[in-house]
Design an enzyme around this catalytic site. Structure first.
Site, PDB file in Angstrom:
ATOM      1  N   TYR A 157      65.593 -25.128  31.036  1.00  0.00           N
ATOM      2  CA  TYR A 157      64.266 -25.750  30.973  1.00  0.00           C
ATOM      3  C   TYR A 157      63.852 -26.072  32.408  1.00  0.00           C
ATOM      4  O   TYR A 157      64.318 -27.009  33.018  1.00  0.00           O
ATOM      5  CB  TYR A 157      64.290 -27.010  30.126  1.00  0.00           C
ATOM      6  CG  TYR A 157      64.550 -26.777  28.658  1.00  0.00           C
ATOM      7  CD1 TYR A 157      64.448 -25.507  28.095  1.00  0.00           C
ATOM      8  CD2 TYR A 157      64.914 -27.831  27.816  1.00  0.00           C
ATOM      9  CE1 TYR A 157      64.688 -25.302  26.739  1.00  0.00           C
ATOM     10  CE2 TYR A 157      65.150 -27.629  26.470  1.00  0.00           C
ATOM     11  CZ  TYR A 157      65.036 -26.368  25.944  1.00  0.00           C
ATOM     12  OH  TYR A 157      65.286 -26.170  24.599  1.00  0.00           O
ATOM     13  N   PHE A 188      60.083 -26.202  16.902  1.00  0.00           N
ATOM     14  CA  PHE A 188      58.720 -25.960  16.408  1.00  0.00           C
ATOM     15  C   PHE A 188      58.499 -26.712  15.087  1.00  0.00           C
ATOM     16  O   PHE A 188      58.084 -26.122  14.086  1.00  0.00           O
ATOM     17  CB  PHE A 188      58.446 -24.468  16.214  1.00  0.00           C
ATOM     18  CG  PHE A 188      58.446 -23.647  17.468  1.00  0.00           C
ATOM     19  CD1 PHE A 188      58.063 -24.193  18.683  1.00  0.00           C
ATOM     20  CD2 PHE A 188      58.829 -22.317  17.443  1.00  0.00           C
ATOM     21  CE1 PHE A 188      58.064 -23.427  19.851  1.00  0.00           C
ATOM     22  CE2 PHE A 188      58.836 -21.549  18.597  1.00  0.00           C
ATOM     23  CZ  PHE A 188      58.449 -22.105  19.805  1.00  0.00           C
ATOM     24  N   LEU A 193      56.251 -28.577  14.138  1.00  0.00           N
ATOM     25  CA  LEU A 193      54.849 -28.556  13.712  1.00  0.00           C
ATOM     26  C   LEU A 193      54.318 -27.133  13.685  1.00  0.00           C
ATOM     27  O   LEU A 193      53.116 -26.912  13.688  1.00  0.00           O
ATOM     28  CB  LEU A 193      53.987 -29.419  14.649  1.00  0.00           C
ATOM     29  CG  LEU A 193      54.369 -30.902  14.728  1.00  0.00           C
ATOM     30  CD1 LEU A 193      53.475 -31.632  15.721  1.00  0.00           C
ATOM     31  CD2 LEU A 193      54.298 -31.552  13.357  1.00  0.00           C
ATOM     32  N   GLY A 194      55.231 -26.169  13.628  1.00  0.00           N
ATOM     33  CA  GLY A 194      54.826 -24.775  13.715  1.00  0.00           C
ATOM     34  C   GLY A 194      54.636 -24.408  15.176  1.00  0.00           C
ATOM     35  O   GLY A 194      54.398 -25.270  16.025  1.00  0.00           O
ATOM     36  N   GLY A 252      47.033 -18.628  15.185  1.00  0.00           N
ATOM     37  CA  GLY A 252      46.594 -19.738  14.356  1.00  0.00           C
ATOM     38  C   GLY A 252      46.992 -21.082  14.907  1.00  0.00           C
ATOM     39  O   GLY A 252      46.362 -22.086  14.582  1.00  0.00           O
TER      40      GLY A 252
END
Length: 297
Positions: free
Chosen positions: A63, A214, A216-217, A223
């Site tokens: 990171y 992810f 929250l998607g 999208g």
């Protein structure tokens, strides 16, 4: 219907941690590449997380790379007792910030050493092996047994406490549990992406934690996950009932899915961090869950 679950704990291997932790990936610069614009704010977020009861922080040497681990060390070392630092190995970055596999056993060992140095610890609490079998399914890759064997050697030497598996298919997860006693699975999973329902079921069956990334998607896919959550009528209705944000309901749904589901939502904002931690006080009832089952993935 709510209850104070902000300090509810679940086992991550032999460590009991609060079910809402913190993912430090977003403390790096844009695209998880380079340093943040405001390093002092990043360190303030880390200190606030720990002061608020977070005892599970997810990080990685890649990171930045070589950024987020340094921020964690500068903000929190010497680390408070009971803080679990989870990192991952198996990947590298190119000069443009692209993500590349780096899973050869010798490379994994070198990456563990880099994490030990940057975090300034003698033993890493948890090391997740990041697989690339879903990213590059047809590319040659090191054998799972060889990769885990390298990490088990380091565990035997006392440089690693626990081992996890990340971004893996069902059969890989099953094999990793059998070969190395992995204590957690870290895969993409959310109310918008239930592709890994079978892996969550396997985690429950085998008693290992599931740590969704992810949650929250993915904002990187078509999208935009967070935007879709905010616009979904079913999530919105449940959020209105509880007087909270749609994103908080999406996280609460994950907690309700499995008692050893551990969240590591990431943010570079103290206000957003507090919003994420408040999810522990939301208890979804049967009516809520039935409504949320109508959300289209």
């Amino acid at each position: 219907m709510t209850s104070d679950n902000t300090t509810a704990k679940a086992n991550l291997g032999h460590a009991a941690v609060n079910r809402i932790g913190y993912g430090a990936m977003q403390l790096a610069g844009p695209g998880v590449f380079g340093p943040p614009a405001d390093p002092e704010n990043a360190k303030a977020v880390l200190r606030h997380a720990v002061a608020s009861g977070v005892d599970h922080i997810d990080t990685a040497q890649i990171y930045g790379p070589d950024v987020v681990n340094d921020l964690i060390r500068e903000a929190l070392h010497p680390y408070p007792e009971g803080l679990v630092l989870a990192t991952k190995v198996g990947g590298a970055r190119d000069a443009q910030g692209g993500w590349l596999p780096a899973g050869e056993p010798d490379s994994l060992k070198a990456q563990v050493e880099e994490n030990l140095r940057s975090l300034r610890v003698e033993r890493l609490d948890l090391v997740n092996l990041r697989r690339f079998e879903r990213d590059f399914p047809d590319a040659p890759a090191p054998a799972l047994a060889d990769q885990l064997g390298a990490l088990v050697e380091l565990r035997d030497e006392g440089k690693i406490d626990m081992i996890g598996i990340s971004n893996a298919r069902l059969e890989t997860v099953r094999e990793a549990i059998d070969l190395a006693g992995v204590v957690c699975v870290q895969n993409a999973y959310s109310i918008l992406d239930r592709t890994d329902d079978d892996i969550v079921d396997l985690a429950r069956e085998r008693g290992v934690a599931f740590v969704p990334f992810f949650p929250l998607g993915s904002a990187f896919l078509a999208g935009g996950g967070p935007a879709r959550i905010a616009a979904d009528e079913h999530i919105g209705a449940v959020a209105a009932k509880h007087g909270v944000a749609p994103s908080q309901i999406a996280l609460a749904w994950l907690l309700a899915r499995y008692e050893r589901m551990l969240l590591i939502p990431g943010t570079a904002s103290i206000a957003h961090l507090d919003e994420n931690l408040a999810v522990g006080a939301i208890e979804l009832d049967a009516e809520d869950l039935a409504r949320l089952d109508k959300v289209q993935p």
